[in-house]
Design a protein around this motif. Structure first.
Motif, short mmCIF file in Angstrom:
data_model
loop_
_atom_site.label_atom_id
_atom_site.label_comp_id
_atom_site.label_asym_id
_atom_site.label_seq_id
_atom_site.Cartn_x
_atom_site.Cartn_y
_atom_site.Cartn_z
N LYS A 8 0.84 -1.20 0.00
CA LYS A 8 0.00 0.00 0.00
C LYS A 8 0.87 1.25 0.00
CE LYS A 8 -1.98 -1.36 3.78
NZ LYS A 8 -1.19 -2.57 4.01
N THR A 9 1.88 1.24 0.88
CA THR A 9 2.81 2.37 0.90
C THR A 9 3.52 2.49 -0.44
OG1 THR A 9 3.15 2.08 3.27
CG2 THR A 9 4.81 3.33 2.08
N THR A 10 3.90 1.34 -0.99
CA THR A 10 4.56 1.34 -2.29
C THR A 10 3.68 1.98 -3.35
OG1 THR A 10 5.57 -0.74 -1.61
CG2 THR A 10 5.74 -0.17 -3.92
N PHE B 249 3.16 10.71 5.45
CA PHE B 249 3.96 9.49 5.53
C PHE B 249 3.57 8.67 6.74
CE2 PHE B 249 7.52 9.51 2.51
CZ PHE B 249 7.20 10.67 1.85
N GLN B 250 3.74 7.37 6.58
CA GLN B 250 3.43 6.45 7.67
C GLN B 250 4.25 6.81 8.91
OE1 GLN B 250 3.65 2.49 6.17
NE2 GLN B 250 2.57 1.60 7.89
N SER B 251 5.49 7.24 8.69
CA SER B 251 6.35 7.57 9.83
C SER B 251 6.24 9.03 10.24
CB SER B 251 7.80 7.27 9.46
OG SER B 251 8.15 8.04 8.34
N TYR C 264 -3.01 9.76 2.30
CA TYR C 264 -2.80 9.49 3.72
C TYR C 264 -2.31 8.07 3.90
CZ TYR C 264 -6.18 13.34 4.43
OH TYR C 264 -6.85 14.52 4.42
N ASP C 265 -1.13 7.91 4.48
CA ASP C 265 -0.66 6.56 4.77
C ASP C 265 -0.91 6.28 6.25
OD1 ASP C 265 0.46 4.09 4.66
OD2 ASP C 265 2.37 4.74 3.80
N GLU C 266 -1.89 5.48 6.54
CA GLU C 266 -2.23 5.09 7.92
C GLU C 266 -2.45 6.28 8.84
OE1 GLU C 266 -2.38 1.90 8.55
OE2 GLU C 266 -1.01 0.86 7.21
#
Ligand SMILES: Nc1ncnc2c1ncn2[C@@H]1O[C@H](COP(=O)(O)OP(=O)(O)OP(=O)(O)O)[C@@H](O)[C@H]1O
Ligand SMILES: [Mg+2]
Lengths: 260, 275
Positions: free
Chosen positions: B50-52, B94-96, B171-173
Motif C-alpha cells: 500500500k505504501t509502495t 507518511f506512515q512515519s 494518507y498513509d495510515e
C-alpha cells in the motif's frame, strides 16, 4: 579461481556504479549551489555548524602541532647552529603540508562524520523523501548549502591552523628555548614565498575541502537507510577521506613543489 | 472487474501497473481509479504494497510496466520540474510522519509555505496556527519532533500535508496510534477537508470501521491483485470469503497472516542451515 575473478568482477562493477552515482550526485550538488546563493541564511547556518564549531579542535591542535614542531626543529637545527632558522622551518612545514593535511583530517573526523550521520539519518527517517513529496529538492535545500559551507570553511580553518601553529612554534622556540624573537619572524618573512608556499597551501586545502565534503555528503545520501547502514557510511567517510587527502597531498606536492 | 474505462471524473488512474522488489512481485497488472472529490480507501494486509502504491503515485518509484496518471499527466513521463509542480498540488502523509527533526512543530508546518510561497511571516503564522488548530495541536507548536508521541507526530505531519491546500492528499495510515477521541476527530477532519475544500483523498488504512465510515469507495488489494472493490456497502456484502475475513478480522480463513514461506515443519527441521 573462476570464482575469484567473478567476485573481482562483481566488486569492480559495484565500485564503478558507485563512482557513477557519486559523480552524478556531485553534478547535482554543484548545480544546486546556484539556488543557495540567493538564500544566505541557509549557508550561514551551515557555516556555523560545519566551520565555526570546528574552531576549537583546529585551534588547539594547531597550537600543539606548532609547539612540537618548535621543539623538534630546534633540536635538529641547533646541531648545525642554525636555530635562527626555526621560524622558516615551522612556517614552511605548516603552510605547505601540515596545515592543509592535518586540518582536512580533523575536519573529516569532526565535521565530515557528522554530515554523513545527519544526512544518513534524514534518509532513514524518510525526511528526504518527505521533502521530495513536498516538491522541495533535498539536494538543493540540504546538500548544496552543506557542500558550499565545507568548501568555504576548509581553507579558512587551514589558515587558522597554520597561524596558530606558527605562534605555538614561537612560544616554544623563543619563549622556552631562547631563539631570538626577531630572527624567528624576519627569517620567516624573507624565506616564505607568498605564491609558492602560501597560495599553494591554500589551493591544497580548497581541494581537500571539496573532496572531503563531497565524500561525506555522498556517503550519507547513499547510505543504506538503517542504523547499521548509517554507522558504516560514517566510518567510510572518515576512512575514504583520509585516503583521498593523503593520496591527493602526495600528488599535489609533487606537482607544486617538484621542480625547484 | 471492469475498471478499464476511466471517466472524466477520475483524478488518479492506475493502469496495468506491475512493480517488483527483487523477485517479490508486489503489483501484478493492477488497475485502479480514484475519483475527484471523493475519499477512496485502499485496504489490504500488512506488506501488500500500500505504501509502495502511494510512492508510485507520488513519482518516487518507477513502475516496471503500466502507467499512472494524475490530473491527466503521466507521472513517470514528466520532467523533473513538471513533477515538482504536480507534487505541490499533492499532499502526502507518511506512515512515519517524516517530520524534519531539526525544527519545531511550528516551523515544520511552515516549511512548505516558506519554501513555495512569498507570504509574509504574519500570514504564515495565521495559516500555520489554523492548520495546527485543525489537528488539535496548536498548543504544541513549539515542541520539537522528538518531544511528540507517535500519534501527535502523525497529526503534525497531517497539518503540514494540508499546509499548501493541495488538490489531493495521500494518507498513509492516518489513524494508527491515535486514541479513540483523536481518531474520531481525524476521521471528521478528513471528511470535512474533503467536503469543504473539494479535496480528493486516498487513504491507506487498516482501521476498517473508521475507514468504511468515511470512504466513498474501497479497494481491497492482496498479493499484487485487486481482490474486490466497491462502495463500503458493497464491500460489506462481498461474496468473497477473503474479503469477508479481512473486514471482520477473523483469524481463520483464506487470508494468510504469514509472509510467504516454505512449510514451517521443513524450516524447523532443516537444522544447521543458517539464513
Ligand atoms: N526498500 C525496499 N526494498 C525491498 N523490499 C521492500 C522495500 N520496501 C518495501 N519492500 C517490500 O515491499 C512490500 C510492500 O511494502 P509496503 O511498505 O508497501 O507494504 P504496506 O502494504 O504499506 O504494509 P503496512 O501496512 O505494514 O505498512 C513488502 O513485502 C516489503 O517487504
Ligand atoms: Mg505501509
Amino acid at each position: 579461481m573462476m570464482q575469484f575473478f567473478q567476485r573481482l568482477g562483481a566488486s569492480t562493477r559495484t565500485s564503478f556504479t558507485k563512482l557513477g552515482r557519486a559523480t552524478y550526485f556531485l553534478l547535482q550538488t554543484l548545480s544546486g549551489i546556484l539556488s543557495v546563493l540567493p538564500r544566505p541564511r541557509l549557508l550561514m547556518n551551515q557555516l556555523f555548524s560545519v566551520g565555526v564549531l570546528s574552531f576549537l579542535i583546529i585551534t588547539i591542535s594547531g597550537l600543539f602541532v606548532g609547539m612540537v614542531l618548535g621543539l623538534q626543529g630546534f633540536y635538529i637545527l641547533s646541531d648545525f647552529g642554525a636555530e635562527e632558522s626555526l621560524g622558516i622551518m615551522v612556517a614552511a612545514s605548516l603552510v605547505r603540508e601540515l596545515g592543509p593535511v592535518v586540518t582536512a583530517l580533523l575536519f573529516a573526523g569532526r565535521a565530515g562524520s557528522a554530515l554523513t550521520a545527519e544526512i544518513g539519518l534524514m534518509k532513514a527517517t524518510e525526511q528526504l523523501s518527505g521533502m521530495e513529496m513536498m516538491a522541495i529538492d533535498p539536494i538543493r535545500r540540504i546538500i548544496s548549502p552543506r557542500f558550499l559551507a565545507g568548501f568555504i570553511s576548509m581553507p579558512l580553518l587551514a589558515s587558522l591552523f597554520s597561524a596558530i601553529g606558527i605562534i605555538g612554534g614561537q612560544l616554544v622556540g623563543t619563549g622556552l628555548l631562547g631563539v631570538d624573537d626577531g630572527a624567528y619572524w624576519s627569517q620567516m618573512q624573507n624565506q616564505i614565498d607568498f605564491y609558492d608556499d602560501i597560495i599553494n597551501g591554500v589551493i591544497k586545502s580548497i581541494i581537500f575541502g571539496f573532496v572531503t565534503s563531497w565524500i561525506a555528503l555522498f556517503e550519507g545520501y547513499d547510505a543504506i537507510p538503517t542504523s547499521e547502514g548509517v554507522s558504516r557510511a560514517t566510518t567510510r567517510t572518515v576512512v575514504n577521506s583520509a585516503f583521498s587527502i593523503l593520496g591527493l597531498d602526495f600528488i599535489l606536492t609533487a606537482l607544486m613543489f617538484g621542480d625547484d | 472487474m471492469d475498471n478499464s474505462n476511466s471517466s472524466q471524473n477520475t483524478l488518479v488512474s492506475v493502469r496495468n501497473l506491475t512493480f517488483s522488489r527483487g523477485n517479490n512481485k508486489i503489483f501484478d497488472d493492477i488497475s485502479l481509479d480514484f475519483e475527484r472529490g471523493k475519499i477512496t480507501a485502499i485496504m489490504g494486509p500488512s506488506g501488500t504494497g500500500k505504501t509502495t502504491l502511494l510512492k508510485l503515485i507520488g513519482g518516487q518509484l518507477y513502475p516496471e510496466q503500466g502507467t499512472i496518471t494524475v490530473d491527466g499527466q503521466n507521472v513517470h513521463r514528466l520532467r523533473r520540474k513538471e513533477l515538482y509542480e504536480l507534487r505541490k498540488r499533492m499532499g502526502m502523509l507518511f506512515q512515519s510522519g517524516a517530520l524534519l527533526t531539526d525544527m519545531n512543530v511550528y516551523d515544520n508546518v511552515a516549511f512548505p509555505l516558506r519554501e513555495h510561497t512569498h507570504l509574509t511571516e504574519s500570514m504564515i503564522r495565521s495559516l500555520v496556527l489554523m492548520k495546527l488548530q485543525a489537528v488539535g495541536l496548536r498548543g504544541a507548536h513549539q515542541l520539537m519532533p522528538n518531544e511528540l508521541s507517535g500519534g501527535m507526530a502523525r497529526r503534525v505531519a497531517m497539518a503540514r500535508a494540508i499546509a499548501l491546500d493541495p488538490m489531493m492528499i495521500l494518507y498513509d495510515e492516518p489513524f494508527t496510534g491515535q486514541d479513540p477521541i483523536s481518531m474520531g476527530v481525524l476521521v471528521l477532519l478528513i471528511k470535512a477537508l474533503n467536503e469543504t475544500l473539494g479535496l480528493t483523498s486516498i487513504i491507506v488504512s487498516h482501521d476498517v470501521q473508521e475507514t468504511a465510515q468515511i470512504a466513498d469507495y474501497i479497494y481491497v488489494i492482496s498479493n499484487g491483485k485487486v481482490v474486490d472493490h466497491g462502495t463500503p456497502a458493497q464491500i460489506e456484502q462481498s461474496s468473497s470469503e477473503w474479503v469477508q475475513q479481512f473486514m471482520k478480522g477473523a483469524a481463520d480463513g483464506p487470508v494468510h497472516f504469514h509472509y510467504p514461506a516454505k512449510e514451517y515443519v521443513d524450516d524447523l527441521l532443516s537444522t544447521g542451515k543458517r539464513y
